[in-house]
Scaffold this active site. Structure first.
Site, mmCIF file in Angstrom:
data_model
loop_
_atom_site.group_PDB
_atom_site.id
_atom_site.type_symbol
_atom_site.label_atom_id
_atom_site.label_comp_id
_atom_site.label_asym_id
_atom_site.label_seq_id
_atom_site.Cartn_x
_atom_site.Cartn_y
_atom_site.Cartn_z
ATOM 1 N N GLY A 218 -56.335 29.497 2.530
ATOM 2 C CA GLY A 218 -55.245 29.725 3.625
ATOM 3 C C GLY A 218 -55.643 28.520 4.872
ATOM 4 N N GLU A 254 -61.147 28.825 -2.132
ATOM 5 C CA GLU A 254 -60.083 28.479 -3.065
ATOM 6 C C GLU A 254 -59.065 27.469 -2.361
ATOM 7 O OE1 GLU A 254 -58.309 31.707 -4.547
ATOM 8 O OE2 GLU A 254 -60.192 32.431 -5.797
ATOM 9 N N PRO A 255 -59.493 26.265 -1.663
ATOM 10 C CA PRO A 255 -58.578 25.580 -0.896
ATOM 11 C C PRO A 255 -57.617 24.972 -1.748
ATOM 12 C CG PRO A 255 -60.569 24.548 -0.944
ATOM 13 C CD PRO A 255 -60.827 25.959 -1.518
ATOM 14 N N ARG A 293 -40.445 22.641 0.314
ATOM 15 C CA ARG A 293 -41.144 23.362 1.247
ATOM 16 C C ARG A 293 -40.161 23.539 2.624
ATOM 17 N NH1 ARG A 293 -45.148 22.400 3.761
ATOM 18 N NH2 ARG A 293 -45.836 24.818 3.507
ATOM 19 N N TYR A 297 -39.737 27.284 2.959
ATOM 20 C CA TYR A 297 -40.576 27.952 4.020
ATOM 21 C C TYR A 297 -40.332 27.418 5.330
ATOM 22 C CZ TYR A 297 -43.762 28.453 -0.122
ATOM 23 O OH TYR A 297 -44.355 28.804 -1.429
ATOM 24 N N CYS A 323 -25.840 19.969 -4.701
ATOM 25 C CA CYS A 323 -24.834 20.714 -4.347
ATOM 26 C C CYS A 323 -25.036 22.272 -3.960
ATOM 27 C CB CYS A 323 -23.767 20.848 -5.465
ATOM 28 S SG CYS A 323 -22.937 19.559 -5.699
ATOM 29 N N GLU A 324 -25.824 22.100 -2.762
ATOM 30 C CA GLU A 324 -26.274 23.061 -2.066
ATOM 31 C C GLU A 324 -26.763 22.654 -0.741
ATOM 32 O OE1 GLU A 324 -27.650 26.422 -3.065
ATOM 33 O OE2 GLU A 324 -27.094 26.150 -5.266
ATOM 34 N N TYR A 351 -47.806 21.596 -2.868
ATOM 35 C CA TYR A 351 -46.859 22.393 -3.229
ATOM 36 C C TYR A 351 -45.416 21.396 -3.142
ATOM 37 C CZ TYR A 351 -50.206 25.960 -2.451
ATOM 38 O OH TYR A 351 -51.567 26.383 -2.530
HETATM 39 C C1 LIG Z 1 -55.027 33.041 -5.267
HETATM 40 C C2 LIG Z 1 -55.032 31.936 -4.205
HETATM 41 N N1 LIG Z 1 -56.197 31.425 -3.835
HETATM 42 C C3 LIG Z 1 -55.813 29.923 -3.124
HETATM 43 C C4 LIG Z 1 -54.574 29.680 -2.767
HETATM 44 C C5 LIG Z 1 -54.483 28.484 -2.188
HETATM 45 O O1 LIG Z 1 -54.119 28.561 -0.867
HETATM 46 P P1 LIG Z 1 -54.083 27.349 0.223
HETATM 47 O O2 LIG Z 1 -53.162 26.322 -0.415
HETATM 48 O O3 LIG Z 1 -53.375 27.880 1.302
HETATM 49 O O4 LIG Z 1 -55.378 26.553 0.419
HETATM 50 C C6 LIG Z 1 -53.561 30.557 -3.125
HETATM 51 C C7 LIG Z 1 -52.013 30.050 -2.644
HETATM 52 O O5 LIG Z 1 -51.205 30.813 -2.307
HETATM 53 C C8 LIG Z 1 -53.739 31.442 -3.843
HETATM 54 O O6 LIG Z 1 -52.554 32.356 -4.145
#
Ligand SMILES: Cc1ncc(COP(=O)(O)O)c(C=O)c1O
Length: 378
Positions: A218, A254-255, A293, A297, A323-324, A351
């Protein structure tokens, strides 16, 4: 990824639309993160969903990163890229039993996010170390589409069901060695992420076999000039304080976008400049089939006119060729855009390509790697 001439050369040589990834920048981002985690028993598991390009995976593996996967296909991809199974986490949403079985057989650490799976896991993989993804019901500011730990979200075992969970853990041969929480993506304030940390550190004592706490990610990156990266130093300090009482545990982050967003640029070419009595459209040779994105989003991405940087500024809607309704930018002030100009959409490393599709039967964009002097399509 800001060298205008290099990007123009790449666009001319390889064509557009194309993603360009700068591996040296990925390395810098990893080191930047690790620096802030100094002194913490921390393991970084790159969230592969952000960008699964094999060269990005190889680069992060070489830096020492583990991987966090959300599908069996991602698990297979990272194992192919040379990650050891013990450095791979699998945190799926609504997996089938077949998928769980495959992940267990591949030897990666499985995170379970619903009580309903636990009897099956106990029956088929008794005593196998697992992690639990928990839902603490934390509400945060920001885009509701990427808030993942509130009560209305599908993710994680609701902590309101903790009595049922504990009963199952007493009865069944389950070994919970990790607890996981992921508050959301693109979280503005470290205090919001800290709520996940507080939650897990508060309850850790109830799980005797624990070896790690996984705080997800996050970690916000700036998309607009006015935005700042998340205050990583403050967040890491908070984790340090909270982990003092749990010196036996490791922590996991987990970035995804923190490591790769800035390292990627999406190149597109202007096919038409269309003027109406209301506005001017800069139409490009791609759409949300390649970069979703901004549409999905409402995400802001800086767009640079690489081939006419000195042009007189005007206001454009930058729109795609589907076509959207597919608008990359509304009322965006930028140097004059002409037919044939090459535009760079920045912060596209996370993403981007991974969410691309063949919608309207168009082919996928290319992916070009820049690593110092080396430039290649892969
Ligand atoms: C389980 C999990 N871990 C890590 C992430 C990575 O998040 P971010 O890209 O914000 O670092 C996500 C993304 O949604 C996720 O679903």
């Amino acid at each position: 990824m800001t060298d205008r001439n290099l990007l123009l050369d790449i666009a001319r040589h390889y064509g557009t639309p194309a993603y360009v990834y700068d591996l040296q920048d990925v390395r810098e981002r990893y080191l930047h993160l690790k620096e802030h985690l100094t002194g913490l028993p921390a393991d970084v598991h790159y969230a592969v969903k952000a960008n699964a390009h094999p060269e990005i995976l190889r680069t992060l593996r070489e830096m020492g990163s583990g991987a966090d996967c959300v599908s069996v296909q991602e698990v297979e991809r990272v194992l192919e890229a040379g990650f050891a199974p013990e450095k791979v986490l699998y945190t799926p949403s609504c997996p089938s039993e077949e998928e769980l079985r495959r992940a267990f057989e591949l030897g990666v650490r499985v995170h379970i996010g619903a009580l309903e799976y636990l009897p099956w896991v106990a029956e088929h993989y008794p005593g196998r170390p697992i992690g639990l993804r928990l839902n603490p019901d934390v509400r945060i500011e920001g885009n509701v589409k990427i808030a993942t730990a509130h009560a209305g979200s599908k993710f994680g075992i609701p902590w309101t069901l903790n009595k049922d969970l504990m009963k199952m853990l007493r009865k069944l041969p389950l070994r919970v060695t990790g607890l996981h929480v992921h508050i959301g993506s693109d979280v503005h304030s470290w205090q919001d992420l800290a709520r996940g940390v507080d939650f897990l550190t508060d309850i850790a004592g109830a799980f005797p076999d624990l070896t790690y706490l996984d705080f997800g990610s996050g970690l916000k990156v700036p998309y607009r000039k006015s935005e700042r990266e998340i205050d990583l130093a403050a967040y890491a300090d908070h984790i340090r304080q909270r982990m003092k009482a749990l010196p036996q545990l490791r922590i996991v982050l987990e970035p995804g976008k923190f490591l790769v967003a800035r390292s990627g640029v999406f190149l597109m070419q202007v096919t038409t400049v269309k003027r109406t009595p209301f506005k001017t459209f800069a139409g490009v040779n791609t759409g949300f089939n390649h970069m979703i994105r901004p549409m999905y989003y409402d995400a802001y991405h800086a767009i640079e006119n690489l081939s006419n940087p000195g042009g007189k500024e005007q206001v454009y809607d930058v729109v795609g060729n589907l076509c959207e309704e597919d608008t990359f930018a509304r009322a965006r002030r930028m140097p004059e855009v002409r037919k044939g100009d090459i535009l760079a959409l920045h912060n596209a490393g996370a993403y981007g390509y991974v969410m691309a599709s063949h919608y309207n039967l168009r082919p996928l964009p290319k992916e070009i790697i820049v690593d110092g002097n080396k430039i290649y399509e892969a």
